[in-house]
Design a protein around this motif. Structure first.
Motif, PDB file in Angstrom:
ATOM      1  N   ASP A 158       1.496  -1.164  -0.215  1.00  0.00           N
ATOM      2  CA  ASP A 158       0.307  -0.398   0.133  1.00  0.00           C
ATOM      3  C   ASP A 158       1.029   1.595   0.346  1.00  0.00           C
ATOM      4  O   ASP A 158       0.285   1.806   1.004  1.00  0.00           O
ATOM      5  CB  ASP A 158      -0.623  -0.304   1.086  1.00  0.00           C
ATOM      6  N   LEU A 159       1.785   0.951  -0.786  1.00  0.00           N
ATOM      7  CA  LEU A 159       3.019   2.102  -0.732  1.00  0.00           C
ATOM      8  C   LEU A 159       2.546   2.972  -2.297  1.00  0.00           C
ATOM      9  O   LEU A 159       2.502   2.179  -3.469  1.00  0.00           O
ATOM     10  CB  LEU A 159       4.230   2.060  -0.843  1.00  0.00           C
ATOM     11  N   PRO A 160       2.371   4.454  -2.062  1.00  0.00           N
ATOM     12  CA  PRO A 160       2.252   4.981  -3.657  1.00  0.00           C
ATOM     13  C   PRO A 160       3.390   5.291  -4.637  1.00  0.00           C
ATOM     14  O   PRO A 160       4.168   5.123  -3.669  1.00  0.00           O
ATOM     15  CB  PRO A 160       1.628   6.748  -3.468  1.00  0.00           C
ATOM     16  N   VAL A 161       3.692   5.230  -5.665  1.00  0.00           N
ATOM     17  CA  VAL A 161       4.272   5.399  -6.654  1.00  0.00           C
ATOM     18  C   VAL A 161       4.333   7.413  -7.194  1.00  0.00           C
ATOM     19  O   VAL A 161       3.509   7.552  -7.438  1.00  0.00           O
ATOM     20  CB  VAL A 161       4.107   4.139  -7.382  1.00  0.00           C
ATOM     21  N   PHE A 162       5.224   7.421  -7.596  1.00  0.00           N
ATOM     22  CA  PHE A 162       6.237   8.546  -7.666  1.00  0.00           C
ATOM     23  C   PHE A 162       6.938   8.662  -8.983  1.00  0.00           C
ATOM     24  O   PHE A 162       7.705   8.273  -8.785  1.00  0.00           O
ATOM     25  CB  PHE A 162       6.806   9.788  -6.817  1.00  0.00           C
ATOM     26  N   LEU A 163       6.731   9.318 -10.481  1.00  0.00           N
ATOM     27  CA  LEU A 163       7.614   8.969 -11.565  1.00  0.00           C
ATOM     28  C   LEU A 163       8.038  10.644 -11.223  1.00  0.00           C
ATOM     29  O   LEU A 163       7.344  11.353 -11.492  1.00  0.00           O
ATOM     30  CB  LEU A 163       6.291   8.180 -12.694  1.00  0.00           C
ATOM     31  N   HIS A 164       9.084   9.769 -12.531  1.00  0.00           N
ATOM     32  CA  HIS A 164       9.524  11.389 -12.449  1.00  0.00           C
ATOM     33  C   HIS A 164      10.628  11.030 -14.162  1.00  0.00           C
ATOM     34  O   HIS A 164      11.375   9.827 -14.389  1.00  0.00           O
ATOM     35  CB  HIS A 164      11.170  11.576 -11.836  1.00  0.00           C
ATOM     36  N   PRO A 165      10.368  12.300 -15.243  1.00  0.00           N
ATOM     37  CA  PRO A 165      10.911  11.864 -16.669  1.00  0.00           C
ATOM     38  C   PRO A 165      12.530  11.042 -16.248  1.00  0.00           C
ATOM     39  O   PRO A 165      12.829  11.898 -15.594  1.00  0.00           O
ATOM     40  CB  PRO A 165      10.679  12.804 -17.066  1.00  0.00           C
ATOM     41  N   GLN A 166      13.336  10.089 -17.302  1.00  0.00           N
ATOM     42  CA  GLN A 166      14.664  10.144 -17.009  1.00  0.00           C
ATOM     43  C   GLN A 166      14.423   9.359 -18.464  1.00  0.00           C
ATOM     44  O   GLN A 166      14.068   8.402 -19.010  1.00  0.00           O
ATOM     45  CB  GLN A 166      15.207   9.255 -16.543  1.00  0.00           C
ATOM     46  N   GLN A 167      16.283  10.126 -19.351  1.00  0.00           N
ATOM     47  CA  GLN A 167      16.436   8.996 -21.024  1.00  0.00           C
ATOM     48  C   GLN A 167      15.046   9.134 -21.370  1.00  0.00           C
ATOM     49  O   GLN A 167      14.337   8.535 -22.098  1.00  0.00           O
ATOM     50  CB  GLN A 167      17.254   8.493 -20.534  1.00  0.00           C
ATOM     51  N   THR A 168      14.517  10.605 -21.993  1.00  0.00           N
ATOM     52  CA  THR A 168      13.192  10.750 -22.345  1.00  0.00           C
ATOM     53  C   THR A 168      13.366  10.928 -23.891  1.00  0.00           C
ATOM     54  O   THR A 168      15.287  10.872 -24.715  1.00  0.00           O
ATOM     55  CB  THR A 168      13.382  12.336 -21.449  1.00  0.00           C
ATOM     56  N   VAL A 169      12.190  11.039 -24.345  1.00  0.00           N
ATOM     57  CA  VAL A 169      12.390  10.318 -25.931  1.00  0.00           C
ATOM     58  C   VAL A 169      13.128  11.337 -26.881  1.00  0.00           C
ATOM     59  O   VAL A 169      12.621  12.724 -26.319  1.00  0.00           O
ATOM     60  CB  VAL A 169      10.737  10.406 -26.591  1.00  0.00           C
ATOM     61  N   GLY A 170      12.662  11.454 -27.933  1.00  0.00           N
ATOM     62  CA  GLY A 170      13.671  12.247 -29.216  1.00  0.00           C
ATOM     63  C   GLY A 170      15.241  13.272 -29.120  1.00  0.00           C
ATOM     64  O   GLY A 170      15.001  12.921 -29.952  1.00  0.00           O
ATOM     65  N   GLY A 171      15.477  12.145 -28.683  1.00  0.00           N
ATOM     66  CA  GLY A 171      17.266  12.267 -29.375  1.00  0.00           C
ATOM     67  C   GLY A 171      17.677  13.278 -29.824  1.00  0.00           C
ATOM     68  O   GLY A 171      17.743  14.650 -29.225  1.00  0.00           O
TER      69      GLY A 171
END
Length: 373
Positions: A214-227
């Motif tokens: 029952d732990l919330p998950v927080f996301l963060h961008p990394q190795q993003t798209v686009g090159g």
């Protein structure tokens, strides 16, 4: 003043011991020498505590590990009088101000911006590089250090633990260990793991155990798209981050993760990135494209399964989220202390014409419920 990350490890440990003694971290000093334990979400006067759920932290122990043992994997950490930098196979970062590391400067910034509490999290380059053993050591080192900050200042900081996601067994081991650390209130995770999307079956047992705990998950961008196309004008951040968030959210929905884990709670950064504004298009695809029809419900119905921070740089965007998703899904965020974050996250809420009760939900009420504060 000598930079804390430029002195030798031996000298650093000595300075740390002296600082601990000076701060009242030994049992012989009164409890008033450290920040008191947190009370209820609202004080006696009814003021809701402001809780910043998007605030990054780089412990000195983590930085040192990247620069020493991480060197054989291509990791590098450099520190000067006023800034530091990372370089890893997963990307580089910096120069960054030392207040990412120094808790006293962080506390001063929090006081100046009206932030009562931060949920500490790691950021780029995260811990998803090098080999399996070092991946686990990076995560463990960060979690222990962040928990230590909470223990010294329990009213000011909680922790979003990082996991060694290169291997699901290691991730679950660290998840179960970190969940017992003081101050840990959730899990922090990249929008992709070394370019593997989050609906990859490799991560299925990890999400299952997170849901059980029952732990919330927080996301963060990394190795993003686009090159290379996003190489100019800082577009890797300006566009890459919000689109990577949208891709991650889409995989979680369309890949069935949210269906398989109905109690999984996930927060999307940067006000959900491009996902909320493009959901009409995704719904349209669901009506005509067979590869999207694995869902029992249209994709937009999953938007309320997510929470969203306020780092949008746009009052109208937050108004859109409130009107189309709900006030109870918004959480105060700053992206501390990156240049694309907010120096005054609390003041930014003044752009929204909201009754005090609703504003207080965003300020800290929603986060207090999500993080069990």
């Amino acid at each position: 003043m000598e930079c804390i990350c430029c002195v030798s490890p031996t000298r650093r440990r000595l300075l740390g011991t002296m600082a601990a003694l000076a701060s009242g971290l030994t049992s012989g000093l009164p409890a008033s020498a450290v920040t008191p334990a947190p009370g209820p979400a609202a004080d006696i006067a009814g003021k809701v505590r402001s809780i910043d759920i998007h605030a990054h932290y780089y412990p000195e122990s983590y930085c040192e590990l990247v620069g020493t043992e991480g060197g054989k994997f291509g990791g590098k950490f450099t520190c000067g009088a006023n800034s530091f930098s990372f370089q890893t196979p997963a990307g580089g970062l910096g120069p960054l101000p030392l207040k990412f590391i120094r808790i006293d400067e962080r506390l001063a910034d929090m006081d100046a911006s009206g932030v009562d509490m931060q949920a500490l999290s790691l950021s780029v380059p995260m811990a998803y590089w090098a080999d399996r053993a070092f991946n686990a050591k990076l995560a463990r080192t960060w979690n222990v250090a962040a928990s230590g900050v909470h223990q010294r200042h329990p009213a000011r900081f909680v922790v979003l633990a990082t996991l060694p996601m290169l291997n699901p067994h290691d991730a679950i081991d660290e998840l179960e260990r970190a969940a017992e650390l003081p101050g840990v209130r959730g899990v922090y995770m990249g929008t992709n793991i070394n370019n593997r999307d989050l609906d990859d079956l490799l991560f299925e047992p990890v999400f299952a155990r997170i849901e059980q705990l029952d732990l919330p998950v927080f996301l963060h961008p990394q190795q993003t798209v686009g090159g290379a196309r996003l190489g100019d004008f800082y577009l890797s951040n300006l566009l890459g981050n919000p689109f990577d968030t949208a891709i991650a959210g889409s995989h979680l929905i369309l890949g069935g993760v949210m269906d398989r884990h109905p109690r999984l709670r996930i927060t999307l950064p940067h006000a959900g990135g491009a996902l909320p504004i493009l959901m009409g298009r995704i719904d349209a695809g669901w009506t005509v494209r067979p590869e999207t029809r694995k869902l029992a419900q249209k994709p937009s119905s999953y938007l309320r399964r997510f929470s969203y921070d306020t780092v949008s740089h746009s009052g109208p965007v937050l108004d859109f989220l409130i009107q189309n998703i709900g006030i109870d899904r918004l959480l105060l965020g700053s992206d501390y202390c990156f240049d694309m974050g907010y120096e005054q996250p609390v003041t930014f809420l003044d752009r929204l014409a909201l009754p005090l009760e609703q504003k207080n939900l965003i300020l800290g009420g929603n986060a207090a419920q999500l993080l069990h504060i």
